[in-house]
Design a protein around this motif. Structure first.
Motif, PDB file in Angstrom:
ATOM      1  N   ALA A  16       0.830  -1.205   0.000  1.00  0.00           N
ATOM      2  CA  ALA A  16       0.000   0.000   0.000  1.00  0.00           C
ATOM      3  C   ALA A  16       0.867   1.258   0.000  1.00  0.00           C
ATOM      4  CB  ALA A  16      -0.923   0.013   1.205  1.00  0.00           C
ATOM      5  N   HIS A  17       0.326   2.322  -0.605  1.00  0.00           N
ATOM      6  CA  HIS A  17       1.044   3.601  -0.722  1.00  0.00           C
ATOM      7  C   HIS A  17       0.045   4.741  -0.477  1.00  0.00           C
ATOM      8  CE1 HIS A  17       4.544   5.893  -1.823  1.00  0.00           C
ATOM      9  NE2 HIS A  17       4.113   6.283  -3.002  1.00  0.00           N
ATOM     10  N   THR A  18      -0.904   4.491   0.434  1.00  0.00           N
ATOM     11  CA  THR A  18      -1.962   5.440   0.854  1.00  0.00           C
ATOM     12  C   THR A  18      -3.099   5.595  -0.172  1.00  0.00           C
ATOM     13  OG1 THR A  18      -1.083   7.522  -0.058  1.00  0.00           O
ATOM     14  CG2 THR A  18      -0.303   6.866   2.152  1.00  0.00           C
ATOM     15  N   SER A  31      -4.196   8.902  -1.157  1.00  0.00           N
ATOM     16  CA  SER A  31      -4.040  10.112  -1.983  1.00  0.00           C
ATOM     17  C   SER A  31      -2.593  10.595  -2.110  1.00  0.00           C
ATOM     18  CB  SER A  31      -4.890  11.246  -1.397  1.00  0.00           C
ATOM     19  OG  SER A  31      -4.356  11.668  -0.149  1.00  0.00           O
ATOM     20  N   HIS A  32      -1.637   9.791  -1.616  1.00  0.00           N
ATOM     21  CA  HIS A  32      -0.217  10.123  -1.732  1.00  0.00           C
ATOM     22  C   HIS A  32       0.170  11.398  -0.977  1.00  0.00           C
ATOM     23  CE1 HIS A  32       3.790  10.391  -3.638  1.00  0.00           C
ATOM     24  NE2 HIS A  32       3.632   9.124  -3.925  1.00  0.00           N
ATOM     25  N   PRO A  33      -0.259  11.556   0.275  1.00  0.00           N
ATOM     26  CA  PRO A  33       0.120  12.746   1.040  1.00  0.00           C
ATOM     27  C   PRO A  33       1.474  12.583   1.725  1.00  0.00           C
ATOM     28  CG  PRO A  33      -1.317  11.399   2.367  1.00  0.00           C
ATOM     29  CD  PRO A  33      -1.126  10.661   1.051  1.00  0.00           C
ATOM     30  N   TYR A  79       5.998   4.860   2.431  1.00  0.00           N
ATOM     31  CA  TYR A  79       5.574   6.227   2.765  1.00  0.00           C
ATOM     32  C   TYR A  79       5.702   7.111   1.531  1.00  0.00           C
ATOM     33  CZ  TYR A  79       6.500   4.430   7.465  1.00  0.00           C
ATOM     34  OH  TYR A  79       6.503   3.677   8.597  1.00  0.00           O
ATOM     35  N   PRO A  80       4.620   7.807   1.117  1.00  0.00           N
ATOM     36  CA  PRO A  80       4.749   8.742  -0.004  1.00  0.00           C
ATOM     37  C   PRO A  80       5.812   9.796   0.305  1.00  0.00           C
ATOM     38  CG  PRO A  80       2.435   8.340   0.476  1.00  0.00           C
ATOM     39  CD  PRO A  80       3.224   7.690   1.579  1.00  0.00           C
ATOM     40  N   VAL A  81       6.586  10.130  -0.728  1.00  0.00           N
ATOM     41  CA  VAL A  81       7.734  11.040  -0.638  1.00  0.00           C
ATOM     42  C   VAL A  81       8.807  10.415   0.269  1.00  0.00           C
ATOM     43  CG1 VAL A  81       8.547  13.396  -0.268  1.00  0.00           C
ATOM     44  CG2 VAL A  81       6.227  13.004  -1.130  1.00  0.00           C
TER      45      VAL A  81
HETATM   46 ZN   LIG Z   1       5.054   7.669  -4.288  1.00  0.00          ZN
END
Ligand SMILES: [Zn+2]
Length: 228
Positions: A109-111, A113-115, A149-151
């Motif tokens: 999983a990568h959330t 909405s990518h926050p 984690y996004p970013v």
């Molecule tokens: Zn990403």
């Protein structure tokens, strides 16, 4: 493969690509970022690169709502259609489902909405993690045990996010903190480092250097585990 569920649905915002396209189309940039006005020419490739870097990092430093609103303004001024970017560039559920059936593919999983999770209240961060996990499991009928984690830098994922990832039931979670894996990471499975191979460093020589681990030891000043 780590899935952002909104992207799989053809929604959400690839704001960093919206920004890239906006700067590509605009001849000059003028926009307020907090107290600062960022005004820069953007007609040559060099000017565009410089304008992008300035804008990108000014926005990355601040709150994510401001980042998203500012990029939306620039995208609109440049006639960039963010929804089209998502539909063109992101895999849909059917394609992800086909990949998930491959024996060498693990879906994580990568959330939703990518926050940048650390910039949001804990309840938002928890929901982004837990609901993306549940949504992918329901959609693909596979267990989702891993998270990215996004970013993924320290301003996007820190101690609070590491604890949340464990709490919502992920077995591992990966940051974008540069580094190799060491046995000590066994006690930090929700703060794993990453070796980024992303097209910017793809020469064979650079890749070999990264795989040696030497640049990361230098970057991390000899620390093997960076989880603070
Ligand atoms: Zn990403």
């Amino acid at each position: 493969m780590f899935v952002t569920t909104q992207f799989a649905e053809g929604a959400g915002r690839l704001w960093w690509l919206e920004l890239e396209e906006a700067v590509a189309w605009l001849d000059r940039i003028s926009v307020n970022v907090g107290e600062e006005t960022i005004a820069a020419p953007a007609s040559t490739a060099e000017e565009k690169q410089a304008a992008f870097e300035r804008l990108y990092w000014a926005l990355r430093r601040g709150p994510e709502e401001r980042l998203r609103a500012t990029v939306a303004l620039l995208a609109e001024a440049a006639g960039v259609d963010g929804a089209r970017l998502v539909r063109t560039l992101c895999l849909g559920w059917d394609e992800i489902a086909a990949l998930a059936r491959e024996p060498n593919v693990t879906i994580g999983a990568h959330t939703l909405s990518h926050p940048m999770l650390a910039k949001w209240p804990a309840a938002v961060a928890r929901r982004e993690m837990a609901e993306s996990k549940a949504g992918i499991e329901e959609r693909l009928a596979v267990p989702v045990r891993h998270f990215a984690y996004p970013v993924g830098d320290p301003a996007s994922a820190g101690a609070r996010e590491f604890a949340l990832a464990e709490e919502v039931g992920f077995v591992t979670a990966a940051t974008t903190r540069p580094g190799h894996l060491f046995p000590a990471h066994a006690s930090h499975l929700h703060a794993l480092p990453r070796v980024s191979v992303n097209g910017l460093y793809q020469s064979e020589e650079a890749l070999r250097a990264m795989l040696s681990g030497v640049p990361f030891l230098a970057w991390n000043r000899g620390r093997r585990v960076n989880v603070a």
